[in-house]
Scaffold this motif. Structure first.
Motif, PDB file in Angstrom:
ATOM      1  N   ILE A 132       0.856  -1.180   0.000  1.00 16.28           N
ATOM      2  CA  ILE A 132       0.000   0.000   0.000  1.00 16.28           C
ATOM      3  C   ILE A 132       0.895   1.235   0.000  1.00 16.28           C
ATOM      4  O   ILE A 132       1.935   1.267   0.658  1.00 16.28           O
ATOM      5  CB  ILE A 132      -0.978   0.014   1.195  1.00 16.28           C
ATOM      6  N   ARG A 134      -0.110   4.855   0.375  1.00 18.14           N
ATOM      7  CA  ARG A 134      -0.530   5.670   1.525  1.00 18.14           C
ATOM      8  C   ARG A 134      -0.186   7.151   1.465  1.00 18.14           C
ATOM      9  O   ARG A 134      -0.431   7.869   2.428  1.00 18.14           O
ATOM     10  CB  ARG A 134       0.022   5.092   2.837  1.00 18.14           C
ATOM     11  N   ASP A 135       0.367   7.643   0.363  1.00 17.85           N
ATOM     12  CA  ASP A 135       0.708   9.074   0.356  1.00 17.85           C
ATOM     13  C   ASP A 135       0.592   9.670  -1.044  1.00 17.85           C
ATOM     14  O   ASP A 135       1.449  10.446  -1.462  1.00 17.85           O
ATOM     15  CB  ASP A 135       2.127   9.281   0.903  1.00 17.85           C
ATOM     16  N   ARG A 163      -4.570  -4.937   7.234  1.00 23.22           N
ATOM     17  CA  ARG A 163      -4.633  -3.548   7.677  1.00 23.22           C
ATOM     18  C   ARG A 163      -3.419  -3.223   8.521  1.00 23.22           C
ATOM     19  O   ARG A 163      -2.812  -4.095   9.134  1.00 23.22           O
ATOM     20  CB  ARG A 163      -5.905  -3.291   8.504  1.00 23.22           C
ATOM     21  N   GLY A 169       0.896  10.039   6.308  1.00 20.17           N
ATOM     22  CA  GLY A 169       0.292  10.690   5.161  1.00 20.17           C
ATOM     23  C   GLY A 169      -0.069  12.137   5.445  1.00 20.17           C
ATOM     24  O   GLY A 169       0.213  12.677   6.508  1.00 20.17           O
ATOM     25  N   LYS A 173      -5.483  12.315   3.742  1.00 17.04           N
ATOM     26  CA  LYS A 173      -5.293  10.896   3.472  1.00 17.04           C
ATOM     27  C   LYS A 173      -5.657  10.114   4.733  1.00 17.04           C
ATOM     28  O   LYS A 173      -5.143  10.378   5.807  1.00 17.04           O
ATOM     29  CB  LYS A 173      -3.833  10.609   3.104  1.00 17.04           C
ATOM     30  N   HIS A 176      -6.220   2.639   6.542  1.00 21.97           N
ATOM     31  CA  HIS A 176      -5.000   1.865   6.713  1.00 21.97           C
ATOM     32  C   HIS A 176      -5.125   0.510   6.031  1.00 21.97           C
ATOM     33  O   HIS A 176      -5.329  -0.503   6.656  1.00 21.97           O
ATOM     34  CB  HIS A 176      -4.687   1.708   8.205  1.00 21.97           C
ATOM     35  N   VAL A 180      -7.299   2.945   1.361  1.00 19.45           N
ATOM     36  CA  VAL A 180      -6.809   4.322   1.449  1.00 19.45           C
ATOM     37  C   VAL A 180      -6.233   4.790   0.128  1.00 19.45           C
ATOM     38  O   VAL A 180      -6.339   5.961  -0.239  1.00 19.45           O
ATOM     39  CB  VAL A 180      -5.776   4.479   2.582  1.00 19.45           C
ATOM     40  N   ASP A 181      -5.615   3.886  -0.625  1.00 19.91           N
ATOM     41  CA  ASP A 181      -5.036   4.285  -1.903  1.00 19.91           C
ATOM     42  C   ASP A 181      -6.115   4.703  -2.893  1.00 19.91           C
ATOM     43  O   ASP A 181      -5.964   5.687  -3.636  1.00 19.91           O
ATOM     44  CB  ASP A 181      -4.189   3.157  -2.481  1.00 19.91           C
ATOM     45  N   THR A 184      -7.400   8.139  -2.001  1.00 24.78           N
ATOM     46  CA  THR A 184      -6.509   9.218  -2.436  1.00 24.78           C
ATOM     47  C   THR A 184      -6.558   9.432  -3.941  1.00 24.78           C
ATOM     48  O   THR A 184      -6.324  10.539  -4.406  1.00 24.78           O
ATOM     49  CB  THR A 184      -5.056   8.954  -1.992  1.00 24.78           C
TER      50      THR A 184
END
Length: 312
Positions: A132, A134-135, A163, A169, A173, A176, A180-181, A184
């Motif tokens: 993942i 995440r940002d 998870r 992030g 954002k 977990h 989350v991707d 975003t």
């Protein structure tokens, strides 16, 4: 630049700063023997350790060593000394996507679709490896010489089979896991087409309340197909969010935004015409990057007994 590792300065000419982050910066470097140009990420080891972010740096290196995709930044090597961690990468010349959004004010629906489609392929690849990201944000997407995107900065990426509960992030954002991707991506698509993020507010607490509220307002001229997919991606319940249902990424790839005139194979093969056109006078031109002041002071040294990177 003499305070950098002798192994670095002996092999590379250290050039201009391409970007800065919480724990260091990225510089353009030229290999002395071949003349080849790279990007060198230089992290301040003492700051990374003091803020208890060393595991993120270790994860970043581990992930970069094991990914191989034309839409992701290519890893070329790493090194460290008592002050810094060095990550050598390919040099992407077209600057950050955020620069282009600001320059153009907003992207058309077709442009937004083109760049969003590349992010779909990026996440499809990473998630297939249980990574993942995440940002996701425009600052972490660089434009290459062909007008295509490269995903950079894996400092918050993590191998995750279900998870994870670490907090990371940027403010907009959340979540977990793989959901989350996709959240975003919805944020990014909105920002590309509207020129501003959907929950933006100068007051962070109001921004958090807007996110928790989960209601997104769209400008009246917002493209209808983009709006439809963004709503599916910004669904508050992760189990109902596009990308995480039984059909997975196919829900996104088969959405009518990507209609009969769209060809995923052409995008993967990079034969779909790009919208951003770049012109360079030389291979080391950095005119599409922001100018940053230099960092003249050396970072604090880390004693060997306190250095978790030596154990790793």
């Amino acid at each position: 630049m003499a305070f950098y590792s002798s192994a670095i300065t002996e092999n590379f000419d250290i050039g201009e700063t391409l970007g800065v982050g919480s724990y260091g910066r990225v510089r353009m470097v030229r290999e002395k023997h071949t003349g080849e140009i790279y990007a060198l990420k230089i992290l301040k080891k003492a700051e990374v350790i003091s803020l208890k972010q060393h595991q993120h740096a270790i994860d970043e290196l581990s992930i970069m060593r094991h990914i191989d995709n034309p839409l992701l930044i290519s890893f070329r090597g790493d090194a460290y000394d008592s002050r810094y961690i060095y990550i050598l990468m390919e040099f992407i010349q077209g600057g950050e996507l955020s620069t282009w959004i600001k320059r153009l004010e907003y992207f058309s629906a077709e442009e937004t679709r083109f760049y969003a489609g590349q992010v779909v392929l990026m996440f499809e690849y990473l998630h297939s490896k249980n990574i993942i990201y995440r940002d996701l944000k425009p600052e972490n997407l660089l434009v290459d010489q062909d007008g295509y995107l490269k995903l950079v900065d894996f400092g918050f990426a993590k191998v995750c089979y279900d998870r994870t509960y670490t907090c990371c992030g940027s403010p907009e954002k959340r979540g977990h896991g793989k959901p989350v991707d996709w959240w975003t991506l919805g944020i990014l698509m909105y920002e590309m087409h509207a020129g501003i993020t959907p929950f933006f507010d100068f007051d962070p607490m109001i921004m958090y309340k807007k996110i928790l509220n989960g209601k997104v307002s769209f400008p009246s001229k917002f493209d209808k197909k983009l709006k439809s997919l963004i709503k599916k991606l910004l669904t508050y319940d992760p189990t109902k969010r596009y990308g995480l249902t039984k059909s997975g990424e196919l829900d996104i790839k088969s959405h009518n935004l990507f209609g009969e005139d769209w060809n995923w194979t052409d995008l993967e093969d990079r034969i779909m015409p790009a919208y951003i056109k770049l012109e360079f006078q030389s291979r080391d031109e950095i005119s599409y990057f922001h100018q940053y002041p230099d960092s003249p002071e050396p970072a604090e040294e880390v004693p060997e007994k306190d250095d978790p990177f030596l154990i790793w």
